[in-house]
Design an enzyme around this catalytic site. Sequence first.
Site, PDB file in Angstrom:
ATOM      1  N   GLN A 180     -74.978 -67.902 -54.408  1.00 40.68           N
ATOM      2  CA  GLN A 180     -74.976 -66.927 -55.503  1.00 40.68           C
ATOM      3  C   GLN A 180     -75.099 -65.486 -55.003  1.00 40.68           C
ATOM      4  O   GLN A 180     -75.207 -64.559 -55.801  1.00 40.68           O
ATOM      5  CB  GLN A 180     -76.127 -67.225 -56.480  1.00 40.68           C
ATOM      6  CG  GLN A 180     -76.022 -68.547 -57.205  1.00 40.68           C
ATOM      7  CD  GLN A 180     -74.916 -68.580 -58.260  1.00 40.68           C
ATOM      8  OE1 GLN A 180     -74.319 -67.565 -58.609  1.00 40.68           O
ATOM      9  NE2 GLN A 180     -74.632 -69.768 -58.767  1.00 40.68           N
ATOM     10  N   HIS A 200     -65.879 -70.828 -54.598  1.00 45.92           N
ATOM     11  CA  HIS A 200     -65.554 -70.908 -56.034  1.00 45.92           C
ATOM     12  C   HIS A 200     -66.505 -70.083 -56.899  1.00 45.92           C
ATOM     13  O   HIS A 200     -66.333 -69.978 -58.099  1.00 45.92           O
ATOM     14  CB  HIS A 200     -65.480 -72.366 -56.516  1.00 45.92           C
ATOM     15  CG  HIS A 200     -66.814 -73.014 -56.759  1.00 45.92           C
ATOM     16  ND1 HIS A 200     -67.527 -73.641 -55.758  1.00 45.92           N
ATOM     17  CD2 HIS A 200     -67.567 -73.131 -57.879  1.00 45.92           C
ATOM     18  CE1 HIS A 200     -68.662 -74.120 -56.277  1.00 45.92           C
ATOM     19  NE2 HIS A 200     -68.705 -73.822 -57.557  1.00 45.92           N
ATOM     20  N   THR A 236     -59.745 -83.901 -41.241  1.00 45.95           N
ATOM     21  CA  THR A 236     -58.605 -83.023 -40.979  1.00 45.95           C
ATOM     22  C   THR A 236     -58.858 -81.672 -41.648  1.00 45.95           C
ATOM     23  O   THR A 236     -59.150 -81.625 -42.843  1.00 45.95           O
ATOM     24  CB  THR A 236     -57.308 -83.625 -41.564  1.00 45.95           C
ATOM     25  OG1 THR A 236     -57.171 -84.952 -41.056  1.00 45.95           O
ATOM     26  CG2 THR A 236     -56.092 -82.796 -41.179  1.00 45.95           C
ATOM     27  N   CYS A 322     -75.735 -78.437 -62.360  1.00 52.49           N
ATOM     28  CA  CYS A 322     -75.997 -79.686 -61.625  1.00 52.49           C
ATOM     29  C   CYS A 322     -77.296 -80.370 -62.030  1.00 52.49           C
ATOM     30  O   CYS A 322     -77.672 -81.372 -61.456  1.00 52.49           O
ATOM     31  CB  CYS A 322     -76.017 -79.408 -60.122  1.00 52.49           C
ATOM     32  SG  CYS A 322     -74.598 -78.496 -59.580  1.00 52.49           S
TER      33      CYS A 322
END
Length: 378
Positions: A180, A200, A236, A322
């Site tokens: 944040q 994000h 990967t 969450c």
Amino acid sequence: ETMIYLDYASATPVDKDVLDCYLDVTNKYYGNPNSNHDMGNMAKKVIDDANIKIADILNINPDELIYTSGATESNNLAIFGTAYRYKNFGNHILVSSLEHNSVMSACLRLQEEGYEIEIIPVNRDGVVDIDFLKSMIRPTTILVSVTSVDSELGIKQPIQEIGKLLKNYDHIVFHTDASQAIGKINIDIQNADLVTIAPHKFYGLMGISILVKRKNIELKPQILGGKSTTVYRSGTPNTNLIASTAVAIEKVYKNLDERYNYVNELHDYLINILKQNKDVIINSPVNSLPYTINISVKGIKSVLFVDKLNQNGVMVSSKTSCCPIMTPSKLVYALTKDKGRASSSIRISLSHLTTREEIDKFINIFNKVYKEVKNGKV
């Protein structure tokens, strides 16, 4: 139909340049960066260039970047990776009471495994008391994790000072979850050993996170397999996500002050209006960032209020996305020691994309919903 989005702390819209980069790299550089042919080498160069760009902005070394699937994984890797790697030196871990679930839950798992977890209290302003933290350190302490800015109240912690204190101890690793903070304020991470970054939260894409790991720190990998960009996390490498994250970081740092000042004005404007309602309590203390406004509405359960706002086209959250929905906010409780306030807390989070007009519309809808709920017309 009104749609006012005021939940930027949980996710932000993707910046157009970030998305363009993602698509461009996806189309052009589809080789596996670990393959020893031209297509692989081209992809690897894209990643190397992105690493240099990101490291330059964050003022660290390119080989101090570990890419993971998200901030939750970065926090888990930081906590478990440190605990297992340094267990010969001790099993004592200190975390602040304002940590995100992805830090707290990892610590609870470690507690089940015999590690000793202690919560560092915060003072009345929600800030970690450094002298108190110092008194909690034991010879067996191996990890301290303190968020840079928490996700509910937006309180900024003195991580430079905490890091400076912890430099005096040989076997203590200092982790900060900066999800944040990075992209909102200019934060100095020089004194932290491990830093979690979440694109994000600053107009980058979901599905990627950076864990900064300083050179002298070792971690026990949690995801095992073949070669990746580092030995600490197999898989990967996502050339497209890494390249687009470099664009997101670059853009956000270029506009940091300008955006901060704009949001600051908006924040003051909104707070002044909210304060006029005697049933609204502002939970965010003075030293919190302007991006987050945490309020409680007296006697009204936040889940109900947030739901009614949503029905009217306003999107805010009752607490971190969450967390279990019906429990009081742990963070608001840690700060206020007031169950009622913790059960009625609402988080409004702003962005440079938020307009004054949206704030005015929000206020009107807020007042309408408040009257309806207050008069029991629900």
